[in-house]
Design a protein around this motif. Structure first.
Motif, PDB file in Angstrom:
ATOM      1  N   ASN A   1       3.971   9.737  -7.463  1.00 55.27           N
ATOM      2  CA  ASN A   1       2.791   8.954  -7.783  1.00 55.27           C
ATOM      3  C   ASN A   1       2.810   7.677  -6.939  1.00 55.27           C
TER       4      ASN A   1
ATOM      5  N   GLU B   1      -3.822   0.474  -2.920  1.00 52.96           N
ATOM      6  CA  GLU B   1      -3.096   1.742  -2.824  1.00 52.96           C
ATOM      7  C   GLU B   1      -3.547   2.591  -1.633  1.00 52.96           C
TER       8      GLU B   1
ATOM      9  N   VAL C   1      -2.388  -5.767  -3.685  1.00 55.52           N
ATOM     10  CA  VAL C   1      -2.021  -4.355  -3.759  1.00 55.52           C
ATOM     11  C   VAL C   1      -3.275  -3.522  -3.555  1.00 55.52           C
TER      12      VAL C   1
ATOM     13  N   LYS D   1       1.327   4.888  -7.185  1.00 50.99           N
ATOM     14  CA  LYS D   1       1.402   3.668  -7.993  1.00 50.99           C
ATOM     15  C   LYS D   1       2.838   3.390  -8.449  1.00 50.99           C
TER      16      LYS D   1
ATOM     17  N   ILE E   1       4.704   1.838  -5.595  1.00 51.08           N
ATOM     18  CA  ILE E   1       4.293   0.442  -5.426  1.00 51.08           C
ATOM     19  C   ILE E   1       4.926  -0.437  -6.496  1.00 51.08           C
ATOM     20  N   ASP E   2       4.999   0.060  -7.722  1.00 47.55           N
ATOM     21  CA  ASP E   2       5.634  -0.712  -8.804  1.00 47.55           C
ATOM     22  C   ASP E   2       7.100  -1.015  -8.464  1.00 47.55           C
TER      23      ASP E   2
ATOM     24  N   THR F   1       0.834  -1.190   0.000  1.00 49.86           N
ATOM     25  CA  THR F   1       0.000   0.000   0.000  1.00 49.86           C
ATOM     26  C   THR F   1       0.881   1.257   0.000  1.00 49.86           C
ATOM     27  N   SER F   2       0.285   2.403   0.310  1.00 50.60           N
ATOM     28  CA  SER F   2       1.032   3.658   0.360  1.00 50.60           C
ATOM     29  C   SER F   2       1.540   3.930   1.768  1.00 50.60           C
TER      30      SER F   2
END
Length: 481
Positions: free
Chosen positions: A404, A427, A425, A406, A409-410, A396-397
């Motif tokens: 960003n 976010e 996942v 995302k 996370i990538d 998660t964040s």
């Protein structure tokens, strides 16, 4: 206070006109009538550019690194480094009336500093504390913006401690504070080293810079206490002179104090504290392998300062945990446990998950993210560690800041490739926590890693209030209905 008193002991280039100063600052927003404004060049703003406006605003003088053609100016070689000495003089050098204990390292500073404070207080000492979670003067708490405050706030805290009758001040000393000269001029009665792993390379750029910054603490300490199990523990004090060097260890007998016969329990750790001057059973009511090192470091510091074995062991047995450090969150359920921990580095995440695995009856479910605008190389490493050690992961964040979420996370997911541990996942961090609780199984330990004591989340759109204790309580209340 006269300007000449504020500049006492500071090398000044040329002459200046002595005047009365009511306050000192490096922040142009805080300048008022009677201020001494110190022009510091930062990453995005140079105080020299507004020097003339500061005089118009009411400053009686400015301190600069080069001639600005102003009548009311003082020139020094390095304003950032000088500011610490200016603040110390302005508050009449309160640190010299305290015994400073400084802790540095990547992990463990906060819990260890609290343990040292509690040991000293148990012997009747009045103690101040400066650190990540909060600043304290005795039992009084004050908010902490940085691990180590800027020079003005730091000296102000020292002055308040002296006025309150404190004899000691235990403080976390960050690598940034050391590199930026925030602790310039301070002499530590004792400097302690916990460990050193990758962190803050977004700021320091290289490992060598990070290590060198940490070493500054020991260049200004009378006694050194260091972790002999860490490969950097002896290297960081190499070539320096001290009144005394004390080492501690778990994995080697070649140390001043060694933890023997370590036992891990759900409610804490126990071990024999074996030293050159005594032996005793240490019971620390904070679970986790790292609690052995934290309590062992605290005990070694106290013993190095002359505190009796019995007082050290008793104080540790009565110690309490720290907010955001392996903190158990009330859920009203015996089916699963929710734990909040500040782990936000590869080493920190590995330590907490490993410790929880040692006491878990069921799964360890790790919910985590990585901070934005920080060292991106940590992200795949933390993904790999979480996937290898956990039974289930929720990515998660954390604090994405201007990045960003995302994309962060990538980066994390790159490190999880090829590992069979199941994960999801989600976010949105609140929704991720909800998923963890709704899908909890019997005897699960749900680890909410990264935020710890923080009560906010920094998003690309701004900072929002986000206290994971409140989030858990709100989710549990919703699930009742």
């Amino acid at each position: 206070m006269k300007l000449s008193e504020i500049l006492k002991g500071i090398e000044v280039i040329g002459t200046y006109q002595d005047t009365e100063v009511l306050d000192v600052t490096q922040d142009s927003r805080l300048v008022k009538e009677g201020s001494l404004f110190v022009c510091v060049k930062g990453a995005s703003f140079d105080g020299h550019s507004v020097a003339e406006q500061m005089l118009e605003k009411g400053a009686v003088c400015i301190v600069a690194e080069h001639d600005l053609g102003l009548k009311e100016q003082v020139l020094v070689k390095d304003t950032r480094q000088t500011f610490s000495y200016i603040c110390a003089n302005f508050f009449e050098n309160p640190s010299k009336k305290l015994k400073l204990i400084g802790l540095t390292g990547t992990n463990g500073k906060t819990t260890t500093s609290y343990l040292i404070k509690q040991i000293l207080e148990n012997t009747g000492k009045k103690v101040g504390l400066i650190g990540t979670v909060q600043n304290m003067i005795g039992d009084e708490s004050y908010p902490a913006k940085y691990t180590t405050p800027d020079p003005y706030e730091l000296q102000k805290l020292f002055a308040m401690m002296v006025d309150a009758g404190c004899e000691y001040c235990v403080m976390e000393v960050s690598s940034q504070a050391l590199a930026q000269g925030r602790v310039n001029g301070l002499r530590f009665a004792l400097g302690a080293f916990t460990n050193l792993t990758q962190d803050h390379l977004d700021y320091h750029k290289t490992w060598e810079n990070y290590f060198s910054a940490k070493r500054i603490l020991f260049e200004n300490s009378d006694i050194a206490v260091t972790n002999a199990d860490d490969k950097n523990g002896l290297e960081i004090i190499k070539g320096l002179e001290f009144e005394k060097v004390v080492t501690y260890a778990v994995n080697t007998n070649d140390a001043t104090y060694v933890a023997k016969n370590v036992s891990f329990k759900p409610n804490g750790v126990e071990y024999e504290l074996v030293g050159i001057d005594g032996i005793g059973r240490c019971n620390c009511p904070i679970p986790g392998r790292f609690s052995v090192y934290n309590s062992l470091c605290a005990a070694s510091c106290a013993l190095a300062l002359g505190i009796a074995y019995s007082d050290v062991l008793y104080a540790i047995s009565k110690s309490q945990g720290v907010k955001g450090r392996i903190e158990v969150v009330p859920t009203g359920s015996d089916d699963y446990t929710v734990i909040i921990d500040y782990a936000h580095s590869p080493d920190g995440l590995e330590n907490i998950i490993t410790s929880l695995k040692e006491i878990a009856k069921g799964r360890v479910v790790t919910l985590f993210g990585c901070g934005g605008d920080r060292d991106a190389t940590k992200r795949p490493k933390m993904g790999r560690i979480a996937a290898e050690l956990s039974d289930f992961c929720i990515v998660t964040s954390d604090n994405p800041r201007s990045e960003n979420p995302k994309a962060i996370i990538d980066d994390i997911l790159e490190g999880m490739q090829g590992i069979k541990t199941p994960f999801v996942v989600i976010e949105n961090r609140k929704e991720a926590i909800r998923f963890a609780i709704e899908n909890a199984q019997k005897d699960d330990i749900i680890l909410l890693a990264g935020k710890g004591h923080e009560t906010y989340q920094i998003l690309p759109t701004g900072t929002i209030h986000f206290d994971e204790r409140e989030v858990v309580a709100e989710i549990l209340e919703d699930l009742k209905n």
